[in-house]
Design an enzyme around this catalytic site. Structure first.
Site, mmCIF file in Angstrom:
data_model
loop_
_atom_site.group_PDB
_atom_site.id
_atom_site.type_symbol
_atom_site.label_atom_id
_atom_site.label_comp_id
_atom_site.label_asym_id
_atom_site.label_seq_id
_atom_site.Cartn_x
_atom_site.Cartn_y
_atom_site.Cartn_z
ATOM 1 C CG LEU A 1 -2.031 -1.092 1.174
ATOM 2 C CD1 LEU A 1 -2.901 -1.025 2.419
ATOM 3 C CD2 LEU A 1 -2.896 -0.963 -0.075
ATOM 4 C CG ASP B 1 7.119 -9.203 0.145
ATOM 5 O OD1 ASP B 1 7.468 -10.283 -0.347
ATOM 6 O OD2 ASP B 1 6.551 -8.306 -0.504
ATOM 7 C CG ASP C 1 4.077 -9.137 -4.893
ATOM 8 O OD1 ASP C 1 4.179 -8.138 -4.142
ATOM 9 O OD2 ASP C 1 5.060 -9.683 -5.435
#
Lengths: 428, 338
Positions: free
Chosen positions: A61, A150, A303
């Site tokens: 985001l 990530d 993703d």
């Protein structure tokens, strides 16, 4: 909170197909079916599929700090437009989400938006630097549901082992971006015949397979619940499957783009297709699809990784990795996998509903009285072209621009609130 | 940006100052760019080599200038330094009376992290008819075609392609062996060295196979990954003797010193021992075989000095052929062939 009826909807959830009914929502939860009575809002469904809103365990985001790419408002609106009622945000923001205060802030701001629910992930290492663990327990207490670096693989195996041990004790899920960094090196696409031909630096599937093996072994060793994010290659999937079969407590994610695009897309030299891990060969795509059919894959994670247009108009080495896809995920997979007969609709729904819920240890979403009214109404008939400019996401460009797809979410409700509506709806 | 930009008027020696109406940019749809050879047929490529013959003849005249591209503007866009290639294009444009603008962004902050579209849209206001583009990253000339109506010539993009170098190599080859349309049939080109990092190797492999020749790539596995064998008409060997045996032309590639530091080669000495073109190894080549090198040559590294200076060497002709080949490319894209 208002009372809403979805009139004549085809109700489907992980427990099965419940036929066509009027479904009533009241006070933010499912009230029941065919109840009658006064409503504030009537949604005419014309027999469209009403099903629990999707869960995405893998969303970038970009908030805080990279709001030029995406922010909570645009990203969570994009999620709702894609039929998602809950997203897990990644921690590779600026600053990195590695302190409890940042988690609290995200949760508080997201709750005010009336869009998809936000359940943040927190970083595994401070600043994603890969050398010191974050305060897992405090982050969890603040609302973090997952621990992950990530975007940056955890190079240090010792640190990853300690993270697994600590997370296991707390019941936290660790999500891994499994690519061996020194092998991945400067690769911008899958290493193979196409990268050789194009003269672009490659990232071999061995980099993924190696790191999945390490992360799976650490899960086995420590008992931690390790979620292998975005498995992209046949070799990576084979290693993950084997570990799973051997009893390692891992779960496996694939993305919409790795199921539908190949490295040949890079022949256009368009950085839109630059993503990590990279798009692989047709053989890899076929294998991932097969793994999905065989039930080896636990969830589809988007993703969703938005970037600005200017960033995606750089050269291929300096352009950032990532594809923004929240808003096309379901129609894309419905059109390319379900309508082609490759995959049953229940399986696709499972990978976006019960599958991710189980990965996280959450209640599987159901259309039963008292359940949160997180719903999405899917129009499986209308065929519409993908139009990036109509995206809620700030990233209004997509590899699937112009492609005609079916399965578009028409309405998404989150906690009884209509977060998204597409097209003509009966007035209340 | 203005600092990097210098417009130079190259008015031909013999013209009236009468202003001509601006030549319209090439319309979309016809053959517009030279990025690699994918869109070019063998006939079109042969025609390019034939046009090169005409241009080479022009360059033998006392007045080495024709008005073919008068009123047109060629912009050289070099995001990577290359004086030789830029000058060669510059000369090729001016010899046909085109105006030349040069934009050099090599080494500047502009080269990294910029939006290529923004850069090009700005330059596009200067109304060039053709851009000659050099960039350190593969694919940039392809990307630029999306944002301009002007023609684009790839003057080298990363490891991807360097089509005018390959054309001048093919022209040099044909010059030596003669023959028209069948000059390349049954012939064999060996390309030796750092194939993986070489746009020259990729473009030559593509061009020579398209023209009907057989191409053998040779080098250590770290610099010649096996996937290259998947290219049509191309075979791969790691033994120099095998590559050279029966070859009609042997091309040695440049070896960048930095390869040694990245674990790609154990040492320079080992490379020289295994892959240097020597008199001894060249003896097994075909009768009349030629030795090529894209330059600049590091003596006694890729090629032994006696070979580089010997009768098989066409290295100087390659350099000389750069200008007529580029003249032919500019002419073909801006004016057309037939």
């Amino acid at each position: 909170m208002s009372r809403v009826v979805f009139r004549g909807a085809h109700l489907v959830d992980g427990a099965g197909d419940h036929g066509v009914h009027d479904l009533y929502v009241n006070g933010g939860v499912v009230e029941g079916v065919d109840l009658g009575g006064e409503v504030d809002r009537e949604v005419e469904t014309a027999g469209a599929l009403l099903t629990p809103a999707f869960l995405d365990l893998h969303t970038h985001l970009r908030d805080p700090g990279q709001e030029q790419k995406e922010d909570l408002s645009s990203g969570l609106a994009a999620a709702a437009a894609g039929g998602f009622g809950t997203v897990v945000s990644m921690a590779n923001t600026d600053p990195v989400v590695d302190e409890p205060g940042l988690v609290t802030d995200l949760v508080r701001r997201a709750a005010r938006l009336g869009q998809a629910r936000l359940r943040p992930a927190a970083a595994l290492s401070r600043g994603l630097a890969g050398d010191r663990l974050t305060d897992f327990a405090a982050l969890q207490a603040a609302g973090a549901v997952m621990i992950t670096d990530d975007g940056i693989p955890v190079a240090d195996s010792h640190l990853m082992r300690r993270a697994c041990e600590y997370a296991a004790e707390l019941g936290l899920v660790i999500q891994t971006h499994s690519e061996e960094p020194s092998l991945r090196a400067g690769g911008v696409m899958h290493e193979g015949a196409v990268s050789r031909r194009l003269g672009l630096p490659g990232n071999p599937d061995a980099a993924e397979a190696l790191m999945i093996f390490r992360d799976g072994e650490l899960a086995r060793l420590t008992g931690a619940r390790v979620h292998i994010a975005h498995v992209s290659s046949k070799r990576g999937m084979q290693v993950a499957e084997q570990l799973k079969a051997d009893g390692a407590p891992i779960t496996i994610e694939v993305t919409p783009h790795h199921l539908t695009l190949t490295d040949e897309a890079l022949a256009s030299f368009d950085p839109l297709y630059k993503v990590a891990p990279p798009l692989r060969t047709a053989d890899d795509v076929a294998y991932l699809r097969d793994a999905v059919r065989r039930g080896v894959v636990d969830n589809i994670g988007t993703d969703h990784a938005p970037h600005t247009r200017a960033e995606k108009e750089r050269d291929l080495l300096s352009a950032p990795f990532g594809i923004a896809n929240l808003e096309v995920t379901f129609p894309l997979l419905y059109t390319e996998l379900v309508l082609t007969g490759e995959l049953g609709l229940p399986t696709l729904l499972h990978l976006l509903q019960d599958g991710p819920a189980r990965v996280m240890g959450w209640e599987p979403p159901r259309l039963v009285p008292g359940a949160p009214a997180d719903l999405t109404l899917l129009d499986l008939e209308a065929e519409l072209p993908v139009e990036g400019r109509s995206f809620r996401s700030k990233a209004k460009w997509t590899p699937w621009e112009g492609e005609r797809l079916r399965g578009w979410p028409r309405v998404t409700m989150v906690g009884g609130v209509l977060a998204f509506e597409r097209g003509a709806l009966a007035p209340a | 940006m203005a600092a990097g930009l210098s417009a130079v008027d190259a008015s031909p020696a013999t013209t009236s100052p009468q202003p001509e109406p601006r030549q319209a940019r090439p319309a979309r749809g016809r053959k517009q760019h030279l990025l690699d050879f994918a869109d070019w047929s063998r006939e079109e490529l042969m025609a390019l080599l034939d046009t090169t013959d005409v241009m080479a003849q022009v360059l033998t005249r006392t007045i080495k200038k024709v008005p073919a591209l008068q009123g047109m503007t060629v912009a050289t866009l070099f995001f990577e330094d290359s004086t030789r290639t830029r000058l060669s294009f510059d000369r090729a444009a001016r010899a046909q009376s085109a105006d030349v603008m040069s934009f050099a962004a090599g080494g500047s902050s502009l080269a990294k992290g910029e939006s290529l579209r923004d850069t090009l849209r700005t330059l596009d206001q200067l109304q060039a008819d053709l851009y000659v583009v050099r960039h350190p990253v593969a694919g940039v000339p392809y990307q630029l075609t999306r944002w301009t109506d002007a023609a684009i010539v790839n003057a080298g993009d990363g490891r991807r392609a360097h089509p005018t170098q390959a054309l001048l190599d093919a022209y040099t080859f044909r010059q030596r062996f003669g023959g028209g349309a069948s000059a390349f049939e049954g012939k064999r080109l060996a390309i030796v060295g750092d194939v993986e990092h070489s746009r020259v190797a990729r473009s030559n492999a593509e061009l020579f196979t398209k023209l009907g020749a057989e191409v053998v790539l040779c080098g250590p596995a770290t610099l010649l990954p096996r996937e290259f064998a998947a290219l049509p008409g191309v075979s791969v060997t790691h033994r120099l003797e095998e590559a050279v045996e029966g070859a009609d032309a042997v091309m040695a590639l440049r070896l960048q010193q930095e390869r040694m530091t990245r674990g790609l080669l154990p040492s320079l000495a080992e490379y020289v021992a295994r892959y240097q073109l020597t008199e001894r190894v060249m003896r097994s080549a075909a009768e009349g075989a030629i030795v090529m090198h894209p330059g600049p040559l590091v003596r006694d590294l890729e090629v032994a000095s006696d070979v580089a200076d010997g009768e098989r060497s066409v290295i100087e002709q390659q350099v000389a052929n750069g200008v007529p080949v580029r003249m032919a490319v500019l002419y073909t894209l801006l004016v057309g062939q037939r």
